[in-house]
Design an enzyme around this catalytic site. Structure first.
Site, PDB file in Angstrom:
ATOM      1  N   ASP A 209      80.909 -22.216 -76.829  1.00 45.36           N
ATOM      2  CA  ASP A 209      80.136 -22.471 -78.055  1.00 45.36           C
ATOM      3  C   ASP A 209      80.982 -22.976 -79.212  1.00 45.36           C
ATOM      4  OD1 ASP A 209      77.938 -21.557 -76.646  1.00 45.36           O
ATOM      5  OD2 ASP A 209      78.239 -19.491 -77.299  1.00 45.36           O
TER       6      ASP A 209
ATOM      7  N   LYS B 134      80.998 -28.183 -78.488  1.00 42.17           N
ATOM      8  CA  LYS B 134      81.307 -29.279 -77.559  1.00 42.17           C
ATOM      9  C   LYS B 134      80.214 -30.354 -77.578  1.00 42.17           C
ATOM     10  CE  LYS B 134      81.639 -26.183 -74.338  1.00 42.17           C
ATOM     11  NZ  LYS B 134      81.675 -24.941 -75.140  1.00 42.17           N
TER      12      LYS B 134
ATOM     13  N   GLY C 131      75.015 -24.211 -73.164  1.00 41.07           N
ATOM     14  CA  GLY C 131      73.986 -24.647 -74.112  1.00 41.07           C
ATOM     15  C   GLY C 131      74.698 -25.483 -75.153  1.00 41.07           C
ATOM     16  N   HIS C 132      74.543 -26.798 -75.075  1.00 40.24           N
ATOM     17  CA  HIS C 132      75.265 -27.710 -75.956  1.00 40.24           C
ATOM     18  C   HIS C 132      74.286 -28.305 -76.969  1.00 40.24           C
ATOM     19  CE1 HIS C 132      78.661 -28.252 -72.748  1.00 40.24           C
ATOM     20  NE2 HIS C 132      78.489 -27.008 -73.137  1.00 40.24           N
TER      21      HIS C 132
ATOM     22  N   GLN D 147      81.461 -24.021 -71.214  1.00 42.43           N
ATOM     23  CA  GLN D 147      82.118 -22.740 -71.474  1.00 42.43           C
ATOM     24  C   GLN D 147      83.432 -22.974 -72.243  1.00 42.43           C
ATOM     25  OE1 GLN D 147      80.847 -23.103 -67.865  1.00 42.43           O
ATOM     26  NE2 GLN D 147      79.053 -22.649 -69.094  1.00 42.43           N
TER      27      GLN D 147
HETATM   28  P1  GDP Z   1      78.762 -25.776 -77.440  1.00 43.51           P
HETATM   29  O1  GDP Z   1      78.212 -24.882 -76.390  1.00 43.51           O
HETATM   30  O2  GDP Z   1      80.248 -25.773 -77.473  1.00 43.51           O
HETATM   31  O3  GDP Z   1      78.186 -27.170 -77.393  1.00 43.51           O
HETATM   32  O4  GDP Z   1      78.289 -25.141 -78.838  1.00 43.51           O
HETATM   33  P2  GDP Z   1      76.821 -24.596 -79.168  1.00 43.51           P
HETATM   34  O5  GDP Z   1      75.894 -25.735 -79.323  1.00 43.51           O
HETATM   35  O6  GDP Z   1      76.425 -23.510 -78.232  1.00 43.51           O
HETATM   36  O7  GDP Z   1      77.090 -23.862 -80.557  1.00 43.51           O
HETATM   37  C1  GDP Z   1      77.609 -24.526 -81.655  1.00 43.51           C
HETATM   38  C2  GDP Z   1      76.630 -24.329 -82.825  1.00 43.51           C
HETATM   39  O8  GDP Z   1      77.282 -24.675 -84.032  1.00 43.51           O
HETATM   40  C3  GDP Z   1      75.432 -25.251 -82.768  1.00 43.51           C
HETATM   41  O9  GDP Z   1      74.334 -24.602 -83.338  1.00 43.51           O
HETATM   42  C4  GDP Z   1      75.846 -26.458 -83.586  1.00 43.51           C
HETATM   43  O10 GDP Z   1      74.741 -27.150 -84.152  1.00 43.51           O
HETATM   44  C5  GDP Z   1      76.652 -25.797 -84.653  1.00 43.51           C
HETATM   45  N1  GDP Z   1      77.768 -26.589 -85.193  1.00 43.51           N
HETATM   46  C6  GDP Z   1      78.594 -27.458 -84.549  1.00 43.51           C
HETATM   47  N2  GDP Z   1      79.564 -27.904 -85.375  1.00 43.51           N
HETATM   48  C7  GDP Z   1      79.333 -27.291 -86.571  1.00 43.51           C
HETATM   49  C8  GDP Z   1      80.011 -27.303 -87.832  1.00 43.51           C
HETATM   50  O11 GDP Z   1      81.026 -27.955 -88.015  1.00 43.51           O
HETATM   51  N3  GDP Z   1      79.488 -26.524 -88.817  1.00 43.51           N
HETATM   52  C9  GDP Z   1      78.375 -25.760 -88.657  1.00 43.51           C
HETATM   53  N4  GDP Z   1      77.944 -25.026 -89.678  1.00 43.51           N
HETATM   54  N5  GDP Z   1      77.720 -25.720 -87.481  1.00 43.51           N
HETATM   55  C10 GDP Z   1      78.199 -26.468 -86.462  1.00 43.51           C
HETATM   56  P1  IMO Z   2      78.819 -23.262 -73.468  1.00 43.32           P
HETATM   57  O1  IMO Z   2      79.053 -24.425 -72.547  1.00 43.32           O
HETATM   58  C1  IMO Z   2      79.388 -19.028 -74.307  1.00 43.32           C
HETATM   59  C2  IMO Z   2      79.527 -16.337 -70.869  1.00 43.32           C
HETATM   60  C3  IMO Z   2      78.389 -15.354 -70.706  1.00 43.32           C
HETATM   61  C4  IMO Z   2      79.102 -14.210 -70.016  1.00 43.32           C
HETATM   62  C5  IMO Z   2      80.075 -14.952 -69.089  1.00 43.32           C
HETATM   63  C6  IMO Z   2      79.560 -15.138 -67.671  1.00 43.32           C
HETATM   64  O2  IMO Z   2      77.528 -23.342 -74.220  1.00 43.32           O
HETATM   65  O3  IMO Z   2      79.995 -23.018 -74.344  1.00 43.32           O
HETATM   66  P2  IMO Z   2      77.718 -16.662 -66.531  1.00 43.32           P
HETATM   67  O4  IMO Z   2      76.286 -16.924 -66.898  1.00 43.32           O
HETATM   68  O5  IMO Z   2      78.577 -17.881 -66.528  1.00 43.32           O
HETATM   69  O6  IMO Z   2      77.843 -15.869 -65.275  1.00 43.32           O
HETATM   70  O7  IMO Z   2      78.267 -15.704 -67.709  1.00 43.32           O
HETATM   71  O8  IMO Z   2      80.296 -16.216 -69.681  1.00 43.32           O
HETATM   72  N1  IMO Z   2      79.116 -17.751 -70.974  1.00 43.32           N
HETATM   73  C7  IMO Z   2      79.137 -18.447 -72.116  1.00 43.32           C
HETATM   74  N2  IMO Z   2      79.445 -18.053 -73.373  1.00 43.32           N
HETATM   75  N3  IMO Z   2      79.085 -20.326 -74.048  1.00 43.32           N
HETATM   76  C8  IMO Z   2      78.803 -20.718 -72.786  1.00 43.32           C
HETATM   77  O9  IMO Z   2      78.621 -22.022 -72.463  1.00 43.32           O
HETATM   78  C9  IMO Z   2      78.774 -19.766 -71.764  1.00 43.32           C
HETATM   79  N4  IMO Z   2      78.508 -19.798 -70.436  1.00 43.32           N
HETATM   80  C10 IMO Z   2      78.735 -18.573 -69.970  1.00 43.32           C
HETATM   81  O10 IMO Z   2      77.871 -14.969 -71.963  1.00 43.32           O
HETATM   82  O11 IMO Z   2      79.873 -13.492 -70.936  1.00 43.32           O
HETATM   83 MG    MG Z   3      76.914 -23.269 -76.182  1.00 42.92          MG
END
Ligand code: GDP
Ligand code: IMO
Ligand code: MG
Length: 421
Positions: free
Chosen positions: A12, A15, A39-40, A221
């Site tokens: 998270d 990415k 979840g991107h 991840q």
């Molecule tokens: P990923 O899994 O690495 O793609 O990240 P996620 O989408 O799960 O979580 C990142 C969250 O932070 C999302 O809700 C994005 O919209 C938000 N986000 C990304 N970059 C920034 C930033 O620079 N500032 C803020 N406030 N939010 C951001």
């Molecule tokens: P993105 O790509 C954050 C965590 C789960 C759990 C562990 C194992 O959005 O960054 P799994 O379902 O893979 O067996 O879970 O890994 N986990 C993540 N945490 N971002 C993710 O993906 C994750 N994918 C798995 O919360 O701790």
């Molecule tokens: Mg994510």
């Protein structure tokens, strides 16, 4: 040439946004591991969308998006996601490709994930319950079904054989949920999957490389969730690190050029497991609220803490990171004093190494304090306009990690990114 974008923490890191930002400079965007546990989040024309299976280059015109061999694929989630991106006007039938070696997530994999986590009780991993671990277990256990198998006549038989094995496991767990509805949806989604462009991923990508195409490999991840080098057993079941790009896409290490590592300006983790810089106080809550730190896949509140340079240094080492992107810097805008973890005390001994086992050992973070910038940075467009306190914070991170922070993300919007000149 292949560049890589991956997360350096526990996922998270942002990415989705960063891959979408870089995608215009590439011909192909390829996911190399993980599955719908990812979840991107992206903003497209100001509207939010969360991608789980489809690469984050899908909204950029004239790009090829490949779901690589190292991914595990849930066809039901993929179909829903294809419909969602189509509602944005994306012609996924033109731009999305799936490798025939990609392993399928079956409804029974999801059931086993749920049953296994329930059986672990307090020791549960905190899995996203998407069937990731059982699907990868069937891959390494040489039982799994692949996308390419769908096109064979004996697919149904193979499915039934595997389902029988899974049923025995489920019986052992005394699992008695009815999954027949999920199975119906699965078979419907397989018909949809068959209509997509299924390719031999390794020839597809190597031919593209030969033709001079630029490829961007998108990680899911984060490095600290890597099955080999993360905080085992509180990890996911794939190699989330640069090495996973080669095994997940079928390309040679010589093809990899830039490794762009993403870190938040602080740190989060969702699910169970060690987290040395975790904050259990109002500061943790403030960061969670400022950063809207709730899971994109499961909605769970994310655990929040200070940036951890011990873990980041380790992640830079195992990935060969060449440049850093720091995301969510704006989340720290209203904090008086920032902390940076520079060392751990493990069972009373100081170290800058990530220990073999954090569970069971007493790992305490040692911090250096920095003055907060106390400025709204969301509108800043260039490095030279950064508040001086932020310069100090970034410079310290650059020096300690020996890798430059070349990009700072200062908001969730596509254009909210500051580039070092
Ligand atoms: P990923 O899994 O690495 O793609 O990240 P996620 O989408 O799960 O979580 C990142 C969250 O932070 C999302 O809700 C994005 O919209 C938000 N986000 C990304 N970059 C920034 C930033 O620079 N500032 C803020 N406030 N939010 C951001
Ligand atoms: P993105 O790509 C954050 C965590 C789960 C759990 C562990 C194992 O959005 O960054 P799994 O379902 O893979 O067996 O879970 O890994 N986990 C993540 N945490 N971002 C993710 O993906 C994750 N994918 C798995 O919360 O701790
Ligand atoms: Mg994510």
């Amino acid at each position: 040439m292949v560049d890589v974008i991956l997360g350096l923490q526990w996922g998270d890191e942002g990415k989705g946004k960063i891959v979408d930002y870089f995608a215009p400079a590439y011909d192909m965007i390829a996911r190399f591991q993980g599955g719908p546990n990812a979840g991107h989040t992206l903003y497209v024309d100001g509207k939010k969308i969360v991608l789980h299976q489809i690469p984050s280059g899908i909204f950029r015109e004239n790009k090829t998006n490949l779901i690589g061999s190292g991914v595990v694929l849930d066809p039901v989630i993929l179909q829903k996601e294809c419909e969602a991106v189509a509602s944005f006007g994306v012609d996924f039938r033109k731009s999305l490709y799936v490798s025939e070696r990609t392993h399928l997530i079956l409804p029974t994999h999801r059931a086993i994930d749920r049953a296994s986590e329930a059986a672990k009780g307090r020791e549960k991993i905190g899995s996203t319950l998407k069937g990731i671990s059982p699907a990868y277990m069937d891959k390494t256990g040489r039982n799994g079904l692949r996308v390419g198998d769908l096109l064979n006549k004996d697919f149904h038989n193979k499915y039934q054989q595997l389902r029988k094995k899974h049923q025995q496991l489920l019986d052992n767990f005394s699992f008695d949920e009815d999954i027949s509805q999920a199975e119906n949806e699965f078979f419907e989604a397989l018909e949809f999957l068959k209509t997509l462009k299924i390719v031999n991923g390794e020839y597809f990508i190597n031919d593209a490389l030969k033709a001079g195409n630029k490829i961007l490999a998108e990680g899911a991840q984060g490095s600290m969730l890597d099955v080999d080098f993360g905080t085992f057993p509180y990890v996911t079941s794939s190699n989330t690190i640069t090495a996973g790009v080669c095994s997940g896409l079928g390309i040679s290490p010589q093809k990899i050029k830039e490794v762009i590592g993403i870190t938040k300006a602080y740190c989060t983790r969702v699910g169970s497991g060690p987290f040395p810089t975790e904050l259990h106080d109002e500061m943790g809550e403030l960061i969670r609220q400022n950063g809207h730190e709730f899971g994109s896949t499961t909605g769970r509140p994310r655990r929040c803490g200070w940036i951890d340079l011990v873990a980041l240094n380790f992640a830079c080492m195992i990935n060969g990171v060449t440049q850093l992107v720091m995301t969510k810097a704006d989340v720290l805008d209203n904090i008086d004093t920032l902390k940076v973890c520079t060392k751990y005390m493990v069972n009373g001994k100081e170290t800058t190494h990530v220990p073999f086992q954090m569970e069971g050992s007493k790992v305490e973070a040692v911090y250096k304090e920095f003055e907060g910038w106390k400025t709204d940075i969301t509108g800043i467009k260039s490095f030279k306009n950064l508040p001086p306190q932020m310069d100090t914070y970034i410079n310290y991170i650059n020096e300690t990690l020996g890798v430059p922070v070349n990009y700072i993300s200062n908001g969730p919007g596509t254009k909210q990114i500051i580039v070092a000149s």
